[in-house]
Design a protein around this motif. Structure first.
Motif, PDB file in Angstrom:
ATOM      1  N   HIS A  29     128.255 -46.903   6.429  1.00 33.12           N
ATOM      2  CA  HIS A  29     127.085 -46.973   7.307  1.00 33.12           C
ATOM      3  C   HIS A  29     127.148 -48.274   8.110  1.00 33.12           C
ATOM      4  O   HIS A  29     126.982 -48.278   9.333  1.00 33.12           O
ATOM      5  N   GLN A  32     129.973 -48.195  10.662  1.00 28.35           N
ATOM      6  CA  GLN A  32     129.615 -47.458  11.869  1.00 28.35           C
ATOM      7  C   GLN A  32     128.785 -48.352  12.793  1.00 28.35           C
ATOM      8  O   GLN A  32     128.994 -48.355  14.011  1.00 28.35           O
ATOM      9  N   ALA A  33     127.865 -49.139  12.237  1.00 23.66           N
ATOM     10  CA  ALA A  33     127.061 -50.053  13.061  1.00 23.66           C
ATOM     11  C   ALA A  33     127.944 -51.119  13.705  1.00 23.66           C
ATOM     12  O   ALA A  33     127.759 -51.469  14.880  1.00 23.66           O
ATOM     13  N   GLY A  94     120.487 -41.893   8.955  1.00 22.97           N
ATOM     14  CA  GLY A  94     120.821 -42.738  10.091  1.00 22.97           C
ATOM     15  C   GLY A  94     122.243 -42.661  10.581  1.00 22.97           C
ATOM     16  O   GLY A  94     122.563 -43.227  11.623  1.00 22.97           O
ATOM     17  N   MET A  95     123.119 -41.976   9.854  1.00 20.67           N
ATOM     18  CA  MET A  95     124.502 -41.877  10.318  1.00 20.67           C
ATOM     19  C   MET A  95     124.548 -41.041  11.589  1.00 20.67           C
ATOM     20  O   MET A  95     123.876 -40.022  11.707  1.00 20.67           O
ATOM     21  N   LEU A  96     125.340 -41.505  12.534  1.00 20.80           N
ATOM     22  CA  LEU A  96     125.476 -40.802  13.798  1.00 20.80           C
ATOM     23  C   LEU A  96     126.535 -39.718  13.690  1.00 20.80           C
ATOM     24  O   LEU A  96     127.468 -39.829  12.903  1.00 20.80           O
ATOM     25  N   MET A 120     121.015 -47.138  17.621  1.00 26.45           N
ATOM     26  CA  MET A 120     120.984 -48.175  16.589  1.00 26.45           C
ATOM     27  C   MET A 120     119.620 -48.206  15.894  1.00 26.45           C
ATOM     28  O   MET A 120     119.541 -48.516  14.700  1.00 26.45           O
ATOM     29  N   LYS A 122     117.801 -45.536  15.238  1.00 23.05           N
ATOM     30  CA  LYS A 122     117.945 -44.435  14.268  1.00 23.05           C
ATOM     31  C   LYS A 122     118.805 -44.884  13.082  1.00 23.05           C
ATOM     32  O   LYS A 122     118.481 -44.624  11.919  1.00 23.05           O
ATOM     33  N   HIS A 123     119.892 -45.559  13.395  1.00 28.19           N
ATOM     34  CA  HIS A 123     120.834 -46.016  12.380  1.00 28.19           C
ATOM     35  C   HIS A 123     120.166 -47.007  11.427  1.00 28.19           C
ATOM     36  O   HIS A 123     120.274 -46.879  10.203  1.00 28.19           O
ATOM     37  N   HIS A 124     119.473 -47.986  11.971  1.00 32.10           N
ATOM     38  CA  HIS A 124     118.789 -48.993  11.146  1.00 32.10           C
ATOM     39  C   HIS A 124     117.683 -48.378  10.304  1.00 32.10           C
ATOM     40  O   HIS A 124     117.492 -48.770   9.155  1.00 32.10           O
TER      41      HIS A 124
END
Length: 167
Positions: A29, A32-33, A94-96, A120, A122-124
């Motif tokens: 995760h 990916q960020a 949150g993973m894209l 980001m 969504k990811h956070h």
């Protein structure tokens, strides 16, 4: 078995299955960020977006190293770079998707700035959700999970403010 809690190598506590799951999920995760943030150097046009992306990378790279060391010390496999696709994450929040990542990589300038911040956020939000669960159910990871939740909540606020200011 024991492992370091948070970033402090001097504190040892027993680890549990939640700790292993947290590190196993959070490494890809975070990666990916970091991959998303790396794109900002050449794709973003807004200097504040570039600065935020650099800050995210600076925070998450050492956390990846810490969690990888924990997994090795616990005798658990460390996820590799290909493990970060959404389908491999078992529903990690949150993973894209691959499509979202391709769209981000194809964008430049103001379109990239907007897309990066939107994705980001969504990811956070997913990382914060996962970190809160680890704080409640984990053992060895509680301190780092709290740091992640605090840092990423502040970054979320910053991202939303930046997004509102973009043209």
């Amino acid at each position: 078995m024991t492992a370091s809690a948070g970033a402090s190598p001097t504190v040892s506590v027993a680890f549990n299955a939640t700790d292993v799951q947290f590190a196993t999920d959070m490494i890809p995760h975070h990666q990916q960020a970091v991959d998303m943030a790396d794109l900002a150097a050449t794709h973003a046009s807004n200097p504040d977006v570039k600065a935020l992306a650099a800050k995210i990378r600076k925070a998450q790279d050492p956390e990846i190293a810490t969690m990888s060391a924990w997994l090795r010390s616990w005798g658990e496999p460390v996820p590799g770079p290909m493990h970060h696709e959404a389908g491999d994450m078992g529903g990690m929040p949150g993973m894209l998707t691959d499509t979202e990542l391709r769209q981000l990589a194809a964008a430049t300038g103001p379109a990239f700035d907007t897309k990066l911040l939107t994705l980001m956020i969504k990811h956070h939000e997913g990382a914060i959700e996962t970190a809160k669960t680890a704080q409640e159910q984990g053992s060895a990871v509680k301190h780092l999970a709290a740091e992640i939740a605090t840092t990423q909540t502040a970054e979320l606020t910053e991202m939303k403010t930046l997004l509102d200011k973009l043209p």
